[in-house]
Scaffold this motif. Structure first.
Motif, mmCIF file in Angstrom:
data_model
loop_
_atom_site.group_PDB
_atom_site.id
_atom_site.type_symbol
_atom_site.label_atom_id
_atom_site.label_comp_id
_atom_site.label_asym_id
_atom_site.label_seq_id
_atom_site.Cartn_x
_atom_site.Cartn_y
_atom_site.Cartn_z
ATOM 1 N N ILE A 19 0.850 -1.218 0.014
ATOM 2 C CA ILE A 19 0.023 0.049 0.067
ATOM 3 C C ILE A 19 0.854 1.291 -0.085
ATOM 4 O O ILE A 19 1.834 1.474 0.685
ATOM 5 C CB ILE A 19 -1.060 0.174 1.130
ATOM 6 C CG1 ILE A 19 -1.928 1.284 1.052
ATOM 7 C CG2 ILE A 19 -0.339 -0.173 2.442
ATOM 8 C CD1 ILE A 19 -3.010 1.173 1.907
ATOM 9 N N THR A 20 0.552 2.187 -0.897
ATOM 10 C CA THR A 20 1.349 3.430 -0.973
ATOM 11 C C THR A 20 0.111 4.478 -0.826
ATOM 12 O O THR A 20 -0.751 4.283 -1.433
ATOM 13 C CB THR A 20 1.805 3.706 -2.547
ATOM 14 O OG1 THR A 20 2.743 2.690 -2.628
ATOM 15 C CG2 THR A 20 2.628 4.847 -2.523
ATOM 16 N N LYS A 53 2.452 -1.582 10.670
ATOM 17 C CA LYS A 53 1.799 -2.833 11.283
ATOM 18 C C LYS A 53 0.254 -2.344 11.551
ATOM 19 O O LYS A 53 -0.678 -3.096 11.418
ATOM 20 C CB LYS A 53 2.334 -2.979 12.724
ATOM 21 C CG LYS A 53 3.669 -3.363 12.728
ATOM 22 C CD LYS A 53 4.449 -3.664 14.237
ATOM 23 C CE LYS A 53 4.435 -2.028 14.965
ATOM 24 N NZ LYS A 53 5.284 -1.235 14.410
ATOM 25 N N SER A 54 -0.230 -1.143 11.977
ATOM 26 C CA SER A 54 -1.522 -0.812 12.150
ATOM 27 C C SER A 54 -2.218 -0.530 10.715
ATOM 28 O O SER A 54 -3.380 -1.113 10.463
ATOM 29 C CB SER A 54 -1.633 0.538 12.615
ATOM 30 O OG SER A 54 -1.006 0.780 14.113
ATOM 31 N N THR A 55 -1.366 -0.349 9.705
ATOM 32 C CA THR A 55 -1.919 -0.344 8.462
ATOM 33 C C THR A 55 -2.331 -1.765 8.039
ATOM 34 O O THR A 55 -3.376 -2.007 7.373
ATOM 35 C CB THR A 55 -0.835 0.480 7.438
ATOM 36 O OG1 THR A 55 -0.439 1.687 7.829
ATOM 37 C CG2 THR A 55 -1.191 0.487 5.927
ATOM 38 N N LEU A 56 -1.454 -2.686 8.310
ATOM 39 C CA LEU A 56 -1.661 -4.035 8.093
ATOM 40 C C LEU A 56 -3.026 -4.514 8.489
ATOM 41 O O LEU A 56 -3.773 -5.227 8.204
ATOM 42 C CB LEU A 56 -0.539 -4.886 8.370
ATOM 43 C CG LEU A 56 -0.323 -6.436 8.078
ATOM 44 C CD1 LEU A 56 -0.093 -6.495 6.607
ATOM 45 C CD2 LEU A 56 0.455 -7.027 9.008
ATOM 46 N N LEU A 57 -3.268 -4.352 9.928
ATOM 47 C CA LEU A 57 -4.512 -4.643 10.686
ATOM 48 C C LEU A 57 -5.919 -3.846 9.845
ATOM 49 O O LEU A 57 -6.765 -4.746 9.427
ATOM 50 C CB LEU A 57 -4.435 -4.245 11.747
ATOM 51 C CG LEU A 57 -3.578 -5.111 12.993
ATOM 52 C CD1 LEU A 57 -3.845 -4.640 14.284
ATOM 53 C CD2 LEU A 57 -3.876 -6.504 12.780
ATOM 54 N N ARG A 222 11.779 -2.040 8.519
ATOM 55 C CA ARG A 222 11.236 -0.794 8.568
ATOM 56 C C ARG A 222 10.700 -0.508 7.500
ATOM 57 O O ARG A 222 10.718 -1.153 6.451
ATOM 58 C CB ARG A 222 12.602 0.020 8.459
ATOM 59 C CG ARG A 222 13.031 0.559 9.963
ATOM 60 C CD ARG A 222 14.470 1.366 9.967
ATOM 61 N NE ARG A 222 14.454 2.215 8.769
ATOM 62 C CZ ARG A 222 15.627 3.067 8.594
ATOM 63 N NH1 ARG A 222 16.403 2.904 9.612
ATOM 64 N NH2 ARG A 222 15.242 4.117 7.892
ATOM 65 N N ARG A 223 9.908 0.713 7.300
ATOM 66 C CA ARG A 223 9.168 1.004 6.137
ATOM 67 C C ARG A 223 10.033 1.167 4.748
ATOM 68 O O ARG A 223 10.968 1.932 4.960
ATOM 69 C CB ARG A 223 8.582 2.377 6.426
ATOM 70 C CG ARG A 223 7.429 2.721 5.642
ATOM 71 C CD ARG A 223 6.647 4.018 6.354
ATOM 72 N NE ARG A 223 7.482 5.150 6.728
ATOM 73 C CZ ARG A 223 7.872 5.975 5.792
ATOM 74 N NH1 ARG A 223 7.639 5.951 4.331
ATOM 75 N NH2 ARG A 223 8.522 6.907 5.987
ATOM 76 N N PRO A 224 9.389 0.802 3.794
ATOM 77 C CA PRO A 224 7.961 0.249 3.655
ATOM 78 C C PRO A 224 8.257 -1.273 4.157
ATOM 79 O O PRO A 224 9.185 -2.113 4.036
ATOM 80 C CB PRO A 224 7.989 -0.069 2.027
ATOM 81 C CG PRO A 224 9.502 0.076 1.486
ATOM 82 C CD PRO A 224 10.286 0.984 2.478
ATOM 83 N N GLY A 225 7.309 -1.667 5.234
ATOM 84 C CA GLY A 225 7.118 -2.945 5.842
ATOM 85 C C GLY A 225 7.261 -3.992 4.966
ATOM 86 O O GLY A 225 6.265 -4.309 4.055
#
Ligand SMILES: Nc1ncnc2c1ncn2[C@@H]1O[C@H](COP(=O)(O)OP(=O)(O)OP(=O)(O)O)[C@@H](O)[C@H]1O
Ligand SMILES: [Mg+2]
Length: 265
Positions: A19-20, A53-57, A222-225
């Motif tokens: 995701i970007t 991580k939060s983005t993943l959830l 680290r980002r990007p994860g």
């Protein structure tokens, strides 16, 4: 992933997910994330702050759409799974309404979902039972300001369980608690998980917590994860707090910590 008797895929599957975010600044938050969580499995995700991580959830919960790759939850798209109230979400802060008593905070999803809540017919009885399950019998009428931080997070957990979710998504739920309270809630969560048999995707900053709780630990860069490693946790269940002092626990902890540090350079 496992296949249920009706032929459907069970569990969570992420295939080459990225995701970007496009805004003032373009932020590539996740890239090529590929792993699965089996039905009823407990998977913990660890990684540096800001690695997505939060983005993943949020992607798994259908609150965000990936710009690359596919996600399925029990064979459905995240949006379908959300419509079918498959998810219970627990955030770092318990997000309770201060003017509602503990019982009414637990019942909130029922007020919103109504008939869509599978436990609607017996919601209040069920909510009382859940409060007892999380050790809060006798506190049904307490307001959030009258209970401790750990107790508030217990209320949030009970609320997430109200509509019998197949899938629990937890975003650093115990990160703000002191060590002793966190230990207690870790043990409680494992009990609840054994009882409800949900599939759990649990995000934490703490490697020790991840290893203590999970069947497998996903270590992110680290980002990007990106996924650096998926480690099996070989320790027997039920887990005990003392296990954390065993040499094999320390060895796995050290190995993954080394990976996280390399990932951070
Ligand atoms: N809605 C959004 N719009 C733009 N950028 C976002 C959005 N959500 C997250 N980001 C960016 O994506 C990256 C990952 O954020 P995320 O919150 O997922 O990280 P995290 O791993 O949960 O961090 P922490 O451990 O600190 O909670 C960050 O750089 C963040 O600024
Ligand atoms: Mg986060």
């Amino acid at each position: 992933m496992t296949t249920d008797p009706s032929g459907g895929e069970r569990g969570i599957s992420l295939r080459d997910v990225g995701i970007t975010f496009q805004g003032e600044r373009t932020v590539e938050a996740l890239a090529g994330v590929d792993f699965a969580v089996g039905d009823g499995e407990f998977v913990a995700v660890v990684g540096p702050s800001g690695c997505g991580k939060s983005t993943l959830l949020r992607l798994v919960a259908g609150l965000l759409t990936p710009t690359q790759g596919t996600i399925t939850v029990h064979g459905k798209t995240p949006e379908e799974a959300q419509r079918d109230v498959e998810f219970g979400f627990v955030f770092q802060n318990p997000v309770l309404f201060p003017w509602l008593r503990a019982l009414d905070n637990v019942l909130l999803p029922d007020r919103i979902l109504g008939e869509r809540n599978p436990t609607h017919a017996e919601a209040e009885t069920y909510a009382r039972r859940l409060l007892a399950d999380v050790g809060l019998e006798g506190f049904e009428s307490a307001y959030p300001a009258q209970i401790s931080g750990g107790m508030r997070q217990r209320v949030a957990l009970a609320r997430a369980l109200l509509y019998q979710p197949t899938t629990l998504l937890m975003d650093e739920p115990f990160g703000a608690l002191d060590e002793f309270t966190r230990d207690q809630l870790n043990l409680l969560l494992l009990e609840v998980w054994r009882k409800f048999r949900s599939t759990v995707l649990f995000v934490t900053h703490s490697l020790q917590e991840a290893i203590f709780l999970a069947d497998r630990v996903v270590v992110m860069s680290r980002r990007p994860g990106r996924v650096l490693r998926i480690a099996d946790v070989p320790f027997e269940r039920p887990r005990t707090l003392e296990m954390r002092y065993r040499p094999d626990f320390a060895r796995l902890n050290g190995e993954l910590r080394g990976l996280l540090q390399v990932g951070e350079t």
